[in-house]
Scaffold this motif. Structure first.
Motif, mmCIF file in Angstrom:
data_model
loop_
_atom_site.group_PDB
_atom_site.id
_atom_site.type_symbol
_atom_site.label_atom_id
_atom_site.label_comp_id
_atom_site.label_asym_id
_atom_site.label_seq_id
_atom_site.Cartn_x
_atom_site.Cartn_y
_atom_site.Cartn_z
ATOM 1 N N THR A 1 0.856 -1.190 0.000
ATOM 2 C CA THR A 1 0.000 0.000 0.000
ATOM 3 C C THR A 1 0.890 1.238 0.000
ATOM 4 O O THR A 1 2.028 1.203 0.484
ATOM 5 C CB THR A 1 -0.897 0.094 1.264
ATOM 6 O OG1 THR A 1 -0.059 0.454 2.368
ATOM 7 C CG2 THR A 1 -1.628 -1.185 1.553
ATOM 8 N N GLU B 1 -6.410 6.235 -8.866
ATOM 9 C CA GLU B 1 -6.860 4.958 -9.421
ATOM 10 C C GLU B 1 -5.815 4.402 -10.374
ATOM 11 O O GLU B 1 -5.747 3.213 -10.606
ATOM 12 C CB GLU B 1 -8.145 5.168 -10.219
ATOM 13 C CG GLU B 1 -9.342 5.506 -9.386
ATOM 14 C CD GLU B 1 -10.541 5.744 -10.291
ATOM 15 O OE1 GLU B 1 -10.724 4.969 -11.248
ATOM 16 O OE2 GLU B 1 -11.271 6.709 -10.042
ATOM 17 N N ASN B 2 -5.056 5.315 -10.936
ATOM 18 C CA ASN B 2 -4.086 4.928 -11.939
ATOM 19 C C ASN B 2 -2.727 5.491 -11.555
ATOM 20 O O ASN B 2 -2.410 6.629 -11.854
ATOM 21 C CB ASN B 2 -4.497 5.474 -13.310
ATOM 22 C CG ASN B 2 -5.978 5.265 -13.576
ATOM 23 O OD1 ASN B 2 -6.466 4.135 -13.485
ATOM 24 N ND2 ASN B 2 -6.684 6.338 -13.857
ATOM 25 N N SER C 1 1.827 -0.376 -8.267
ATOM 26 C CA SER C 1 1.098 0.090 -9.452
ATOM 27 C C SER C 1 -0.360 -0.321 -9.392
ATOM 28 O O SER C 1 -0.702 -1.369 -8.826
ATOM 29 C CB SER C 1 1.753 -0.424 -10.732
ATOM 30 O OG SER C 1 1.303 -1.707 -11.034
ATOM 31 N N THR C 2 -1.187 0.522 -9.910
ATOM 32 C CA THR C 2 -2.616 0.229 -9.935
ATOM 33 C C THR C 2 -3.249 0.893 -11.146
ATOM 34 O O THR C 2 -2.827 1.971 -11.563
ATOM 35 C CB THR C 2 -3.294 0.711 -8.628
ATOM 36 O OG1 THR C 2 -4.705 0.577 -8.779
ATOM 37 C CG2 THR C 2 -2.997 2.165 -8.343
#
Ligand SMILES: Nc1ncnc2c1ncn2[C@@H]1O[C@H](COP(=O)(O)OP(=O)(O)OP(=O)(O)O)[C@@H](O)[C@H]1O
Ligand SMILES: [Mg+2]
Lengths: 261, 436
Positions: B71, B90-91, B103-104
């Motif tokens: 996290t 979100e990105n 990364s997400t």
């Protein structure tokens, strides 16, 4: 006794080695409204600038004392924090800085670190003053004076006056460029300041402003000095008869600062 | 003149490096071929800045991994300051040294075929797509010695691909964090926006090497196909020990738009090139950049928009504040090529000097090979206006506070274009630290 006292004694001021003010004497106390009138180029704005500490004006003689403190020893910002305020004839434009950010900085400049005005309280007071002066909300988010019309700039100066709440204010031609309605609104703002704790010096060319804001004292400036003082009736007579009778009375042929008295 | 410098990297080293990353053959070959050209190519020659004695050759290059996190709260506060805690990204991709720490990507975007990944994964999984764009049309390997070095030694970066007609609302953010004070970064950012797509991208470069000397050699390539829109924001903040070469290029096709907002806050010597090609008719670009120079640093910023298409519109805005004995050169070059009729080209470069010893230079240049166009430019190098200071101080603001406001106001036209609130704040803080 309440309110501040600003004492100007024998003030001589030069700009670029040219003497403009030649011994001005004037005392403004909390609770008093003074008006200065006088033909163009007789040194009215110079007086205002010298009191505030404009970098170009050099005081060569005399004194300015605020509540016993030597104003001439103070930097511009110290004068402001000591209680002086000048609504300028030609306010600067500050690009990229919103009116509200600037106002908040100005208010916080008078408060201790850690005791800054809360955002909520600031916005509430700002909204109230914007309402009073009938200024569009979006002016607060516009860059300070940038692209403001002449009248908007003047209103903004009074907005600052209300927000900063100084002890002594000098208003340099706050009425110039205002339409009739705006003049009434701006006068309403200024009158709201009235009280024992507020002294005011209004520089104006027109009796009209003084119809809305009745002065206690009226002074006439010529040749870089206050040549005559009186009550509100003096302004009325100037409006009706012009300056010729004063010149005659005092034996002045050229009222500008070019002339030595 | 070419400087013959022995690099400690040879063909074997590169092939090994490439193999360890599992790179496709074309990439390995590109690296080797680029290396063979390094010594015959000239150094770039930024106008009015001599970079001959700058360190672009001595550095540690080995692939350096950074610790991954599950996290973002495990990251130091300094890094967390780059993203919104309330408005969780979100990105987001965080590159720590040369590897991905976090990364997400929004699931919906994944389903739509959006790719947002580190460059090595992209080379593995989307080799053909990357090959189609990588160092071809925008930045060529043999442009100069530094681009060749970049191609040979690329050791980090990301790839973003937005399929046809996909509009991405939330910004895509990449943080390139050079935690290791010595390792060099040869970062490559490749963005492809297909026809009718749109995205907002924001990147941050961070390092802490005040003393240790190293190099950042960065190439960005942005492709906006017909009617695509790319808003590209950046805050570069390499520490004083890093010498930076950063080359950001964009290619815009018909009706496409590429807007740049670059906060260039490096503390070391920097050469920055930002060039946009408006190839298609009606393509537009705004290239905005701010910098604060301090200490002894020397920086050179060239922004150029080359207009090939008809009715293209280009606006370059550069703002710089100079302190200490820093030197900054701004070159703003608008070029309307033959055939680019009915196009408009504007440049504005302004430098605010805060010290006697600082040097600043603003050079707007307009080159026009077409009759039927409009253009304008403005430049200034000046000091803080004493009347503005008087006005602000007459309201009780201290000299420092008044100057702070004027500087912020001066940089505001670019800072306000940075797309993510937290990054805007963070940039503002960096500016504050640099000017105080
Ligand atoms: N920067 C300057 N350089 C030279 N002379 C100046 C300068 N500033 C003001 N003066 C002169 O000082 C004199 C007084 O100017 P000041 O602005 O105080 O007049 P004023 O009474 O406010 O006039 P007005 O009613 O037109 O506003 C004028 O003659 C003016 O030309
Ligand atoms: Mg005046």
């Amino acid at each position: 006794m309440s309110g501040s006292v600003l004492e100007i004694k024998n003030l001589h001021v030069s700009i670029e080695d040219k003497e403009i003010l030649k011994g001005v004497n004037l005392t403004i106390k909390g609770g008093e409204f003074h008006a200065i009138m006088g033909p163009n180029g007789t040194g009215k704005s110079t007086l205002a600038s010298a009191i505030m500490g404009h970098p170009k004006y050099e005081v060569t003689e005399g004194s300015i004392i605020l509540d016993g403190e030597d104003v001439l020893e103070m930097e511009v910002d110290e004068r402001a924090r000591a209680g002086l305020f000048l609504a300028m004839q030609y306010p600067s434009e500050i690009s990229g800085v919103t009116t509200s950010d600037f106002l908040r900085s100005a208010i916080n400049a008078r408060r201790e670190e850690g005791d800054e005005v809360s955002l909520m309280k600031f916005i509430k007071q700002l909204d109230k003053d914007l309402d009073l002066l009938e200024i569009d909300q979006n002016m607060a988010t516009r860059y300070l004076n940038e692209g403001f019309s002449g009248g908007e700039k003047k209103r903004n100066e009074i907005l600052q006056l209300l927000q900063i709440n100084p002890a002594i204010a000098i208003l340099d031609e706050i009425d110039s460029g205002l339409d009739i309605d705006a003049l009434k609104i701006v006068s309403k703002g200024i009158n709201k300041m009235r009280g024992e704790d507020f002294g005011c010096l209004m520089i104006t060319h027109y009796q009209r402003l003084l119809n809305y804001i009745t002065p206690d004292f009226v002074h006439v400036m010529m040749q870089g000095r206050v040549v005559k003082s009186g009550g509100p009736e003096l302004a009325k007579r100037l409006e009706e008869e012009g300056y010729e009778w004063i010149k005659e009375e005092l034996g002045i042929t050229d009222e500008t600062v070019e002339q030595n008295a | 003149m070419t400087v013959e410098t022995k690099l400690p990297f040879d063909k074997d080293y590169l092939e090994q490096f490439s193999k360890e990353r599992n790179e496709p053959a074309w990439m390995s070959e590109l690296r080797v071929s680029a290396l063979s050209q390094v010594n015959t190519l000239e150094m770039p020659k930024p106008d009015k800045t001599n970079i001959r004695n700058w360190n672009f050759n001595t550095f540690k290059h080995e692939f350096t991994s950074g610790q991954a996190v599950t996290t973002t709260t495990e990251l130091p506060e300094e890094i967390q300051a780059y993203f919104d805690e309330e408005n969780k990204a979100e990105n987001l991709l965080i590159q720590r040294n040369h590897s991905v720490a976090f990364s997400t990507l929004n699931e919906d975007l994944k389903d739509k075929g959006v790719i947002f990944t580190d460059i090595f994964t992209a080379l593995n999984e989307h080799s053909d797509l990357v090959e189609k764009y990588y160092m071809k049309e925008a930045v060529s390997v043999d442009q100069d010695r530094l681009t060749a070095l970049h191609a040979a030694l690329m050791n980090g970066g990301i790839f973003i691909y937005v399929p046809k007609n996909v509009q991405i609302e939330a910004p895509i953010q990449a943080i390139f964090w050079q935690e290791d004070p010595e390792t060099a970064l040869f970062n490559h950012v490749l963005i492809v926006a297909e026809e009718g797509s749109s995205l907002t991208y924001l990147e941050n470069y961070v390092s802490h090497n005040e003393e240790q000397k190293t190099v950042a050699n960065i190439v960005t390539e942005v492709f906006a196909h017909d009617n695509a829109q790319v808003a590209y924001g950046a805050v570069d903040h390499f520490a004083a020990g890093t010498t930076t070469y950063v080359n950001r290029r964009g290619v815009a096709q018909r009706d496409a738009k590429i807007n740049w907002a670059l906060g260039q806050m490096n503390d070391g010597n920097t050469v920055s090139e930002n060039i946009t090609y408006l190839l298609g008719d009606n393509a537009t670009s705004e290239a905005k950049a701010v910098t604060v120079g301090r200490g002894k640093q020397t920086q050179n910023f060239t922004s150029s928009i080359r207009q090939f298409g008809k009715q293209t519109d280009a606006f370059i805005l550069q703002r710089g504040v100079m302190k200490g004995s820093a030197t900054t050169i701004f070159n703003a070059i608008g070029k309307i090529e033959h055939g680019g009729s009915k196009s408009n080209s504007e440049q504005e470069s302004r430098v605010l000097m805060l010290s006697e010893k600082a040097r600043g230079d603003a050079n707007p240049i307009l080159l026009i090979d077409e009759d039927d166009v409009t253009a304008g430019h403005a430049a200034s190098v000046g000091r803080v206006d004493p009347l503005q200071m008087y006005y602000l101080m007459s309201r009780g603001l201290t000299k420092e506070e008044a100057e702070r406001l004027v500087i912020h106001g001066f940089l505001e036209p670019v800072v306000s274009q940075i797309p993510i609130e937290s990054v805007r704040k963070q940039l503002t803080q960096v500016i504050e630290r640099k000017v105080n």
